[in-house]
Design a protein around this motif. Structure first.
Motif, short mmCIF file in Angstrom:
data_model
loop_
_atom_site.label_atom_id
_atom_site.label_comp_id
_atom_site.label_asym_id
_atom_site.label_seq_id
_atom_site.Cartn_x
_atom_site.Cartn_y
_atom_site.Cartn_z
N MET A 189 38.25 21.63 49.38
CA MET A 189 39.40 20.95 49.98
C MET A 189 38.98 19.52 50.33
O MET A 189 38.06 19.32 51.12
CB MET A 189 39.87 21.68 51.24
N VAL A 190 39.64 18.55 49.70
CA VAL A 190 39.29 17.14 49.90
C VAL A 190 40.50 16.43 50.50
O VAL A 190 41.58 16.42 49.91
CB VAL A 190 38.90 16.45 48.57
N ILE A 191 40.31 15.84 51.67
CA ILE A 191 41.40 15.15 52.35
C ILE A 191 41.18 13.64 52.28
O ILE A 191 40.10 13.14 52.61
CB ILE A 191 41.53 15.61 53.81
N ASP A 192 42.19 12.95 51.82
CA ASP A 192 42.20 11.49 51.76
C ASP A 192 42.82 10.99 53.07
O ASP A 192 44.03 11.06 53.26
CB ASP A 192 43.03 11.04 50.55
N ASP A 193 41.97 10.50 53.96
CA ASP A 193 42.43 10.01 55.27
C ASP A 193 42.38 8.49 55.33
O ASP A 193 42.26 7.91 56.41
CB ASP A 193 41.55 10.60 56.38
N VAL A 194 42.48 7.85 54.17
CA VAL A 194 42.33 6.40 54.10
C VAL A 194 43.41 5.68 54.92
O VAL A 194 43.12 4.78 55.70
CB VAL A 194 42.35 5.92 52.63
#
Length: 410
Positions: A234-239
């Protein structure tokens, strides 16, 4: 050659934001931008989320100026330096461990897309699978790997090559009657789905460019369970929605979940400085030395500003302030703007007003700019007016900005 002619003559046609905000700006402080004619604008664009603590934040600026005046090293690739040491210690102890998190920190380069590219490479390296999944409506960056993840046709059209090894799943808001978790499980279990098992599932907990689409706590928890069950990272993009934008420093905290990998940029630079981080569980740290690098991954000013930004965030209780201001925005929009024609949605200090179509949203944004408010659009056909002010914006400016939107819509 004078004024705007310089930009139109010499700068590439790829320029975009200057078309939306066609004045020459000279100063910025807090939540106010000033153009060369002295006209002031309330900033609801916030450097696309890069200056969460306001323009020229005094606390961070002082740290930067002092470091510059000390002749501290500015460029160091990934060598060991005092600013890096101080940033890492502060970030690990005061932010990660304080929240019960255990992640290794990687400096992939100066931009969000650098961080996403590193996450992509690592996920594929760990799981030894090429395929990754992402959601329709997402935006993950403009370099080729990140662009393959990104779903909007306008961005993808500029690639010039095939964008491969990504499968896009319908976002949960697109078909309310569709159980997308069950749909993804079926893709994995059905030997006739023709869809490969992914190394990772990439997502934004709030699709910002997708039109401010907020994934529910229940859905995020279900995604975490799905990934764990099926050996998918699970990869979250919190940019864009990290750094307290949603009311917690990491946007996924509200769901009580931990991604395997996540990416931050924009306001992690503290002052609008170029800075990105890719973070992952320690057991995933299988990189060989130099296997992913970049010349500007060691920008010391960015590290000084980032540490100062974290200190400012904690010292000024920014997370609680965002939640307090969220209530102000929600109440105002529901009372003054929401209707059968105008749908509102959001969380923390990122909100969207969905109107009839892209032309209507453009007319509203243009009128806002004429009336002294900088605001951008998002979503399908760019039909969402997106509010994304600094987290430090004073209440009176926040309300004044929303009044400009209301009057511009009328």
């Amino acid at each position: 050659m004078q004024g705007k002619d310089v930009f139109m003559t010499y700068e590439s046609e790829v320029r975009s934001y200057c078309r939306s905000f066609p004045e020459i700006f000279t100063k910025a402080k807090g939540s106010i931008l000033t153009d060369v004619n002295g006209k002031e604008y309330i900033d609801f664009f916030n450097g696309a989320g890069a200056v969460n603590y306001g323009h020229n934040n005094d606390y961070i600026k002082e740290k930067l100026v002092n470091y510059l005046m000390s002749d501290g090293i500015i460029h160091s690739l990934d060598m060991m330096t005092v600013p890096k040491q101080e940033f890492l210690e502060f970030f690990e102890e005061k932010v990660l461990k304080a929240r019960g998190f255990d992640y290794k920190v990687m400096f992939p380069g100066p931009t969000g897309t650098n961080g996403v590219e590193a996450a992509l490479k690592l996920a594929r390296k760990v799981k030894k699978r090429n395929m990754v999944w992402a959601f329709m409506g997402c935006f993950h960056g403009m370099t080729l790997g990140s662009l393959a993840l990104t779903s909007d046709s306008g961005s993808r059209g500029g690639a010039g090559v095939a964008l491969n090894d990504v499968y896009h799943v319908p976002a949960p808001y697109m078909f309310p009657e569709l159980d997308t978790i069950k749909y993804m499980q079926t893709l994995l279990d059905d030997d006739h789905s023709a869809v490969e098992k992914p190394a990772a599932l990439f997502l934004e907990t709030v699709q910002a460019e997708g039109g401010v689409q907020v994934m529910s706590v229940e859905y995020l928890k279900a995604l975490r369970e799905f990934c764990t069950k099926n050996d998918i990272l699970m990869v979250i993009d919190d940019v864009q929605v990290g750094c307290a934008r949603t009311g917690t420093f990491f946007s996924f905290e509200r769901a009580g979940i931990e991604p395997d990998i996540f990416v931050m940029s924009k306001s992690i630079g503290g002052f609008g400085m170029p800075f990105a981080l890719t973070m992952f569980k320690p057991e995933l740290d299988i990189w060989s030395p130099g296997e992913h690098n970049g010349t500007f991954r060691g920008n010391q000013l960015s590290m000084v500003a980032a540490k100062a930004g974290l200190e400012y965030m904690l010292d000024n209780n920014i997370e609680a302030e965002v939640k307090r201001k969220e209530a102000i925005v929600k109440e105002y929009l529901e009372k003054n703007i929401a209707s059968d024609k105008n749908k509102i949605r959001g969380i923390g200090l990122i909100w969207g007003i969905e109107v009839a179509d892209g032309k209507t949203a453009l007319d509203i944004a243009n009128r806002c700019f004429e009336n002294g408010l900088v605001i951008e659009r998002a979503g399908r056909d760019n039909n969402v007016v997106k509010l994304m002010p600094a987290l430090t914006i004073p209440d009176e400016l926040l309300i004044k900005g929303m009044e400009i939107i209301k009057n511009s819509m009328q």
